[in-house]
Design an enzyme around this catalytic site. Structure first.
Site, PDB file in Angstrom:
ATOM      1  CE  LYS A   1     -22.045  52.488  76.742  1.00 63.40           C
ATOM      2  NZ  LYS A   1     -21.778  53.737  75.955  1.00 63.40           N
TER       3      LYS A   1
ATOM      4  CB  THR B   1     -21.810  47.669  75.319  1.00 62.65           C
ATOM      5  OG1 THR B   1     -21.360  46.345  75.512  1.00 62.65           O
ATOM      6  CG2 THR B   1     -22.217  48.208  76.692  1.00 62.65           C
ATOM      7  CG  ASP B   2     -22.707  42.503  73.660  1.00 62.48           C
ATOM      8  OD1 ASP B   2     -21.852  43.169  74.270  1.00 62.48           O
ATOM      9  OD2 ASP B   2     -22.429  41.442  73.050  1.00 62.48           O
ATOM     10  CD  GLU B   3     -18.916  44.327  77.914  1.00 67.98           C
ATOM     11  OE1 GLU B   3     -18.666  44.397  79.121  1.00 67.98           O
ATOM     12  OE2 GLU B   3     -18.056  44.506  77.032  1.00 67.98           O
TER      13      GLU B   3
ATOM     14  CE1 TYR C   1     -18.153  50.438  78.808  1.00 68.36           C
ATOM     15  CE2 TYR C   1     -18.536  48.086  78.552  1.00 68.36           C
ATOM     16  CZ  TYR C   1     -18.492  49.358  78.016  1.00 68.36           C
ATOM     17  OH  TYR C   1     -18.794  49.554  76.684  1.00 68.36           O
TER      18      TYR C   1
HETATM   19  P1  NAD Z   1     -12.619  54.247  73.469  1.00 59.04           P
HETATM   20  O1  NAD Z   1     -12.252  54.096  74.904  1.00 59.04           O
HETATM   21  O2  NAD Z   1     -11.644  53.828  72.430  1.00 59.04           O
HETATM   22  O3  NAD Z   1     -12.996  55.777  73.164  1.00 59.04           O
HETATM   23  C1  NAD Z   1     -13.860  56.502  74.010  1.00 59.04           C
HETATM   24  C2  NAD Z   1     -13.621  57.985  73.787  1.00 59.04           C
HETATM   25  O4  NAD Z   1     -14.551  58.684  74.639  1.00 59.04           O
HETATM   26  C3  NAD Z   1     -12.209  58.450  74.185  1.00 59.04           C
HETATM   27  O5  NAD Z   1     -11.623  59.239  73.173  1.00 59.04           O
HETATM   28  C4  NAD Z   1     -12.447  59.273  75.448  1.00 59.04           C
HETATM   29  O6  NAD Z   1     -11.566  60.374  75.605  1.00 59.04           O
HETATM   30  C5  NAD Z   1     -13.868  59.752  75.258  1.00 59.04           C
HETATM   31  N1  NAD Z   1     -14.494  60.056  76.566  1.00 59.04           N
HETATM   32  C6  NAD Z   1     -14.571  59.252  77.645  1.00 59.04           C
HETATM   33  N2  NAD Z   1     -15.163  59.902  78.658  1.00 59.04           N
HETATM   34  C7  NAD Z   1     -15.469  61.142  78.215  1.00 59.04           C
HETATM   35  C8  NAD Z   1     -16.051  62.283  78.797  1.00 59.04           C
HETATM   36  N3  NAD Z   1     -16.435  62.287  80.085  1.00 59.04           N
HETATM   37  N4  NAD Z   1     -16.194  63.399  78.062  1.00 59.04           N
HETATM   38  C9  NAD Z   1     -15.779  63.429  76.762  1.00 59.04           C
HETATM   39  N5  NAD Z   1     -15.184  62.388  76.156  1.00 59.04           N
HETATM   40  C10 NAD Z   1     -15.029  61.257  76.876  1.00 59.04           C
HETATM   41  O7  NAD Z   1     -13.998  53.458  73.308  1.00 59.04           O
HETATM   42  P2  NAD Z   1     -14.595  52.702  72.047  1.00 59.04           P
HETATM   43  O8  NAD Z   1     -14.169  51.288  72.084  1.00 59.04           O
HETATM   44  O9  NAD Z   1     -14.359  53.507  70.831  1.00 59.04           O
HETATM   45  O10 NAD Z   1     -16.151  52.729  72.395  1.00 59.04           O
HETATM   46  C11 NAD Z   1     -16.963  53.831  71.992  1.00 59.04           C
HETATM   47  C12 NAD Z   1     -18.387  53.581  72.461  1.00 59.04           C
HETATM   48  O11 NAD Z   1     -18.890  52.369  71.898  1.00 59.04           O
HETATM   49  C13 NAD Z   1     -18.532  53.475  73.964  1.00 59.04           C
HETATM   50  O12 NAD Z   1     -19.717  54.144  74.349  1.00 59.04           O
HETATM   51  C14 NAD Z   1     -18.664  51.969  74.208  1.00 59.04           C
HETATM   52  O13 NAD Z   1     -19.445  51.721  75.355  1.00 59.04           O
HETATM   53  C15 NAD Z   1     -19.389  51.541  72.948  1.00 59.04           C
HETATM   54  N6  NAD Z   1     -19.122  50.157  72.533  1.00 59.04           N
HETATM   55  C16 NAD Z   1     -17.831  49.708  72.419  1.00 59.04           C
HETATM   56  C17 NAD Z   1     -17.613  48.387  72.005  1.00 59.04           C
HETATM   57  C18 NAD Z   1     -16.218  47.860  71.815  1.00 59.04           C
HETATM   58  O14 NAD Z   1     -16.057  46.646  71.613  1.00 59.04           O
HETATM   59  N7  NAD Z   1     -15.168  48.686  71.857  1.00 59.04           N
HETATM   60  C19 NAD Z   1     -18.688  47.551  71.724  1.00 59.04           C
HETATM   61  C20 NAD Z   1     -19.990  48.062  71.852  1.00 59.04           C
HETATM   62  C21 NAD Z   1     -20.185  49.358  72.248  1.00 59.04           C
END
Ligand code: NAD
Length: 358
Positions: A167, A138-140, A163
């Site tokens: 990350k 993430t950009d965070e 969070y």
């Molecule tokens: P989400 O919360 O919708 O999905 C995350 C998934 O990871 C869930 O299904 C969860 O069960 C699984 N998970 C969590 N901990 C786990 C563990 N210990 N073992 C196995 N599975 C596990 O999240 P998202 O929004 O789809 O984000 C996915 C990724 O993208 C993350 O790494 C997040 O940091 C990154 N990201 C998200 C955004 C955003 O705006 N949503 C932006 C940039 C990056």
């Protein structure tokens, strides 16, 4: 897009039952015919219905916090490519309970790296040469911007929430496994995503669902915090390009060049709802300022020049187009929202006021 993944590749996607991971899995199955191993602990935000039944889709219900189970899952998947998205992802929840963020995002990434390194070191040369570990971040991790400037691949890390700190720690582990052990990693850091199938606790679905149910629409603080919004399919375009074509050791920032204050986003949703549902007063009348998030980062904005120039990526959706599609999807999928909310116990309550105020 042609690539080696089209053949008989085996792809391990972690977090493939989540919002972005689900989109990655759907695309890998439909566009590449790859065998996808979806490692996910299936937490409150998970849902597999967006993927449905598919002969090439194998769900491995594993918690990355469990090192042994992670090793066994990597062995079973025997991947050519790993796309690591699994993470606890909601800043507000990290304020209320940071422990699980460290267990999943930090220790979980460590366990996965160890298991993947053991797997990669034993691969025959041809498979070893093309193997990639793609870490999705993430950009965070870069902290908070003032009114000017952009995050880029050279911005120093300055995470400020539990969070983003978890990350950032996972990003550092991934870089270290590349520099120390030579693991062929790719890293991407993306801005805020939105789109269909996002669990109803994040800003855009919260606003849509509160407005549809006639409840007050919460706006944190003064509403002037700025985010750079990207439609989820555009993020996944970038992820697939990077996974298939980026050089080991490279990292890319991904963003939509759609800087908006939270207030502008909430008002845009209300306008779209006004156009679709007739009612006497605008939905915007229900916008209510609430206590700000603790340590709320003021502004995020991405300079995505590098991925545009090197990999030819460009978003396909304007914010207006992506938001309209998203609003329509939630209006048409209220049953899904009710079902996932009922399963997880989340009923739209305020999160992130800290452990003492829960
Ligand atoms: P989400 O919360 O919708 O999905 C995350 C998934 O990871 C869930 O299904 C969860 O069960 C699984 N998970 C969590 N901990 C786990 C563990 N210990 N073992 C196995 N599975 C596990 O999240 P998202 O929004 O789809 O984000 C996915 C990724 O993208 C993350 O790494 C997040 O940091 C990154 N990201 C998200 C955004 C955003 O705006 N949503 C932006 C940039 C990056």
């Amino acid at each position: 897009m042609t690539s080696w993944v089209a053949a008989d590749a085996r792809v391990l996607v972690t977090g493939g039952a989540g919002f972005i991971g689900g989109c990655v899995v759907r695309r890998l199955l439909s566009e590449f015919g790859a065998r996808v191993f979806n490692l996910d602990k299936l937490n409150y935000a998970s849902d597999l219905s967006s993927i449905g039944e598919h002969a090439n889709h194998h769900v491995l219900r594993v918690d990355l916090a469990d090192a042994e189970a992670t090793h066994a899952a990597v062995k079973q998947a025997d991947p050519d490519l790993v796309m690591h998205l699994a993470a606890e992802s909601h800043v507000d929840r990290s304020i209320d309970g940071p422990e699980v963020f460290l267990a999943s995002n930090v220790c979980g990434t460590f366990h996965l790296l160890q298991a993947v390194r053991a797997h990669w070191e034993e691969l025959p040369e041809a498979r070893r040469d093309r193997f990639r570990f793609h870490h999705i971040s993430t950009d965070e991790v870069f902290g908070s911007l003032g009114s000017e400037g952009y995050f880029s691949e050279t911005t120093p890390y300055d995470p400020r929430s539990p969070y983003s700190a978890s990350k950032a720690a996972s990003d550092h582990l991934v870089s270290a496994w590349h520099h120390t052990y030579g693991l062929p990693v790719i890293m991407t850091n993306c801005s805020n995503n939105y789109g269909p199938w996002q669990y109803p606790e994040k800003l855009i679905p919260v606003v849509i669902l509160k407005a549809l149910s006639g409840e007050q629409i919460p706006l944190y603080g003064d509403g002037q915090n700025v985010r750079d919004w990207l439609y989820v399919e555009d993020h996944v375009d970038a992820l697939i390009l990077a996974a298939l074509h980026a050089e080991p050791g490279s990292n890319y920032c991904i963003g939509g060049n759609n800087e908006l204050t939270n207030k502008q986003v909430v008002e845009a949703i209300c306008n779209l709802l006004d156009q679709r549902l007739s009612q006497h007063t605008s939905h915007a009348c229900m916008i209510t300022k609430v206590e700000d998030r603790m340590g709320h980062d003021r502004r995020y904005a991405i300079d995505a020049t590098l991925i545009r120039n090197e990999l030819g990526w460009a978003p396909r959706h304007t914010f207006e187009h992506g938001l309209a599609k998203t609003v329509d999807w939630y209006i048409n999928n209220l049953d899904w929202c009710k079902r996932v909310a009922a399963l997880s116990g989340f009923q739209g309550q305020r999160l992130g006021l800290g452990p003492d105020k829960r």
